[in-house]
Motif scaffolding. Structure first.
Motif, PDB file in Angstrom:
ATOM      1  N   UNK A   1      -1.380 -28.355 -13.579  1.00 42.40           N
ATOM      2  CA  UNK A   1      -1.291 -27.075 -12.994  1.00 42.40           C
ATOM      3  C   UNK A   1       0.254 -26.521 -12.543  1.00 42.40           C
ATOM      4  N   UNK A   2       0.375 -25.298 -12.888  1.00 44.36           N
ATOM      5  CA  UNK A   2       1.938 -24.731 -12.417  1.00 44.36           C
ATOM      6  C   UNK A   2       2.016 -24.840 -10.926  1.00 44.36           C
ATOM      7  N   UNK A   3       3.331 -25.169 -10.288  1.00 45.02           N
ATOM      8  CA  UNK A   3       3.422 -25.322  -9.030  1.00 45.02           C
ATOM      9  C   UNK A   3       3.117 -24.064  -8.366  1.00 45.02           C
ATOM     10  N   UNK A   4       3.235 -22.855  -8.658  1.00 46.48           N
ATOM     11  CA  UNK A   4       2.917 -21.588  -7.884  1.00 46.48           C
ATOM     12  C   UNK A   4       1.640 -21.693  -7.839  1.00 46.48           C
ATOM     13  N   UNK A   5       0.934 -21.780  -8.636  1.00 49.20           N
ATOM     14  CA  UNK A   5      -0.596 -21.705  -8.494  1.00 49.20           C
ATOM     15  C   UNK A   5      -1.174 -22.697  -7.492  1.00 49.20           C
ATOM     16  N   UNK A   6      -0.708 -24.027  -7.501  1.00 45.67           N
ATOM     17  CA  UNK A   6      -1.023 -24.925  -6.866  1.00 45.67           C
ATOM     18  C   UNK A   6      -0.783 -24.377  -5.002  1.00 45.67           C
ATOM     19  N   UNK A   7       0.415 -23.860  -4.903  1.00 41.39           N
ATOM     20  CA  UNK A   7       0.600 -23.252  -3.617  1.00 41.39           C
ATOM     21  C   UNK A   7      -0.358 -22.328  -3.237  1.00 41.39           C
ATOM     22  N   UNK A   8      -0.596 -21.366  -4.141  1.00 41.75           N
ATOM     23  CA  UNK A   8      -1.395 -20.320  -3.826  1.00 41.75           C
ATOM     24  C   UNK A   8      -2.778 -20.692  -3.607  1.00 41.75           C
ATOM     25  N   UNK A   9      -3.321 -21.626  -4.438  1.00 42.23           N
ATOM     26  CA  UNK A   9      -4.718 -22.022  -4.475  1.00 42.23           C
ATOM     27  C   UNK A   9      -4.880 -22.907  -3.276  1.00 42.23           C
ATOM     28  N   UNK A  10      -4.096 -23.606  -2.488  1.00 41.57           N
ATOM     29  CA  UNK A  10      -4.005 -24.402  -1.421  1.00 41.57           C
ATOM     30  C   UNK A  10      -4.733 -23.790  -0.258  1.00 41.57           C
ATOM     31  N   UNK A  11      -5.828 -24.415   0.111  1.00 39.84           N
ATOM     32  CA  UNK A  11      -6.524 -23.691   1.483  1.00 39.84           C
ATOM     33  C   UNK A  11      -7.216 -24.920   2.143  1.00 39.84           C
ATOM     34  N   UNK A  12      -7.469 -24.983   3.510  1.00 39.75           N
ATOM     35  CA  UNK A  12      -8.483 -26.039   4.097  1.00 39.75           C
ATOM     36  C   UNK A  12      -9.875 -25.669   3.535  1.00 39.75           C
ATOM     37  N   UNK A  13     -10.133 -26.955   2.839  1.00 44.03           N
ATOM     38  CA  UNK A  13     -11.778 -26.823   2.513  1.00 44.03           C
ATOM     39  C   UNK A  13     -12.479 -27.838   3.401  1.00 44.03           C
ATOM     40  N   UNK A  14     -13.426 -27.520   3.875  1.00 44.39           N
ATOM     41  CA  UNK A  14     -13.908 -28.326   4.985  1.00 44.39           C
ATOM     42  C   UNK A  14     -15.366 -28.732   4.805  1.00 44.39           C
ATOM     43  N   UNK A  15     -16.026 -28.292   3.628  1.00 45.23           N
ATOM     44  CA  UNK A  15     -17.115 -28.837   3.197  1.00 45.23           C
ATOM     45  C   UNK A  15     -17.125 -29.681   1.824  1.00 45.23           C
ATOM     46  N   UNK A  16     -17.719 -30.764   1.699  1.00 47.89           N
ATOM     47  CA  UNK A  16     -17.566 -31.579   0.448  1.00 47.89           C
ATOM     48  C   UNK A  16     -18.847 -31.827  -0.360  1.00 47.89           C
ATOM     49  N   UNK A  17     -18.937 -32.195  -1.591  1.00 42.70           N
ATOM     50  CA  UNK A  17     -19.980 -32.746  -2.185  1.00 42.70           C
ATOM     51  C   UNK A  17     -19.872 -34.381  -1.599  1.00 42.70           C
ATOM     52  N   UNK A  18     -21.366 -34.863  -2.124  1.00 43.30           N
ATOM     53  CA  UNK A  18     -21.306 -36.023  -1.914  1.00 43.30           C
ATOM     54  C   UNK A  18     -20.647 -37.204  -2.534  1.00 43.30           C
ATOM     55  N   UNK A  19     -20.368 -36.685  -3.823  1.00 41.01           N
ATOM     56  CA  UNK A  19     -19.553 -37.551  -4.679  1.00 41.01           C
ATOM     57  C   UNK A  19     -18.447 -38.279  -4.147  1.00 41.01           C
ATOM     58  N   UNK A  20     -18.349 -39.417  -4.524  1.00 44.84           N
ATOM     59  CA  UNK A  20     -17.141 -40.122  -3.979  1.00 44.84           C
ATOM     60  C   UNK A  20     -15.758 -39.744  -4.824  1.00 44.84           C
ATOM     61  N   UNK A  21     -14.683 -39.873  -4.254  1.00 36.99           N
ATOM     62  CA  UNK A  21     -13.394 -39.749  -4.796  1.00 36.99           C
ATOM     63  C   UNK A  21     -12.638 -40.970  -5.501  1.00 36.99           C
ATOM     64  N   UNK A  22     -12.503 -40.985  -6.800  1.00 36.26           N
ATOM     65  CA  UNK A  22     -11.997 -41.991  -7.568  1.00 36.26           C
ATOM     66  C   UNK A  22     -10.754 -42.627  -6.874  1.00 36.26           C
ATOM     67  N   UNK A  23     -10.712 -43.784  -6.933  1.00 36.76           N
ATOM     68  CA  UNK A  23      -9.316 -44.589  -6.325  1.00 36.76           C
ATOM     69  C   UNK A  23      -8.204 -44.159  -7.027  1.00 36.76           C
TER      70      UNK A  23
END
Ligand SMILES: Cc1cc2nc3c(=O)[nH]c(=O)nc-3n(C[C@H](O)[C@H](O)[C@H](O)COP(=O)(O)O)c2cc1C
Length: 173
Positions: A1-23
């Motif tokens: 993902x292009x850097x500008x898109x990453x910066x613009x997309x970043x936001x605090x997300x406070x609800x999550x799925x149950x799915x584990x995050x891969x190591x």
């Protein structure tokens, strides 16, 4: 993902799925956070990976009962080992540089989560002593932030920012 898109997309997300995050994803996140700038290259920043339910609950209680800390499958606690920043810089190293180093590393974590398709929330509102106790931090290690991470289960909240023109000063305040 292009850097500008990453910066613009970043936001605090406070609800999550149950799915584990891969190591592997967590490792890629830390590989980049490790590259953060560091005052005098003193490198005080260290990371504590918290997945244990009891520890997460204790952090939740130490951080004003913020639910994202309970819900996230993993929390990265960003801490600063001031035994590396204090000898060179004294009070400024302990109280200022150690925090900035931790904040820079934290922001890289937040950006990398976007790139990895994860949601993350930086939690800075907590009681230092309680967090230190839960994480068993020695007295020379200070907690900087608790970053709750998981697969997002909500859309990013939208906030209206102060207009940029109001925030830019020319030469002096
Ligand atoms: C130093 C600092 C501490 C913060 N502490 C918390 C916190 O304890 N809980 C929380 O939900 N968000 C916390 N935030 C996130 C901010 O509320 C959030 O960045 C702000 O509302 C703007 O939203 P955005 O990051 O989604 O653009 C913190 C952010 C910073 C920079």
């Amino acid at each position: 993902m292009e850097f500008e898109k990453v910066v613009k997309k970043r936001a605090m997300i406070r609800r999550y799925q149950k799915k584990a995050v891969e190591d592997e994803k967590i490792q890629r996140i830390l590989n980049l956070a490790w590259k953060a700038p560091s005052a005098g290259f003193t490198q005080p920043v260290e990371f504590i990976l918290v997945k244990d339910e009891k520890a997460k609950r204790a952090l939740f209680e130490a951080a004003l009962y913020q639910e994202q800390l309970l819900e996230a499958p993993i929390i990265i606690a960003v801490v600063s080992n001031t035994s590396r920043s204090t000898p060179r810089y004294g009070k400024r190293g302990r109280e200022f540089y150690s925090v900035i180093d931790g904040a820079f590393a934290s922001l890289i974590i937040l950006f990398t989560c976007v790139k990895e398709g994860l949601g993350a929330s930086f939690v800075g509102a907590f009681e230092d002593e309680k967090v230190s106790k839960v994480l068993k931090l020695p007295n020379y290690v200070r907690p900087i932030g608790l970053i709750a991470i998981g697969y997002p289960a909500e859309a990013a909240p939208k906030y209206k920012r102060i207009s940029l023109e109001k925030l830019i000063h020319k030469n002096t305040w």
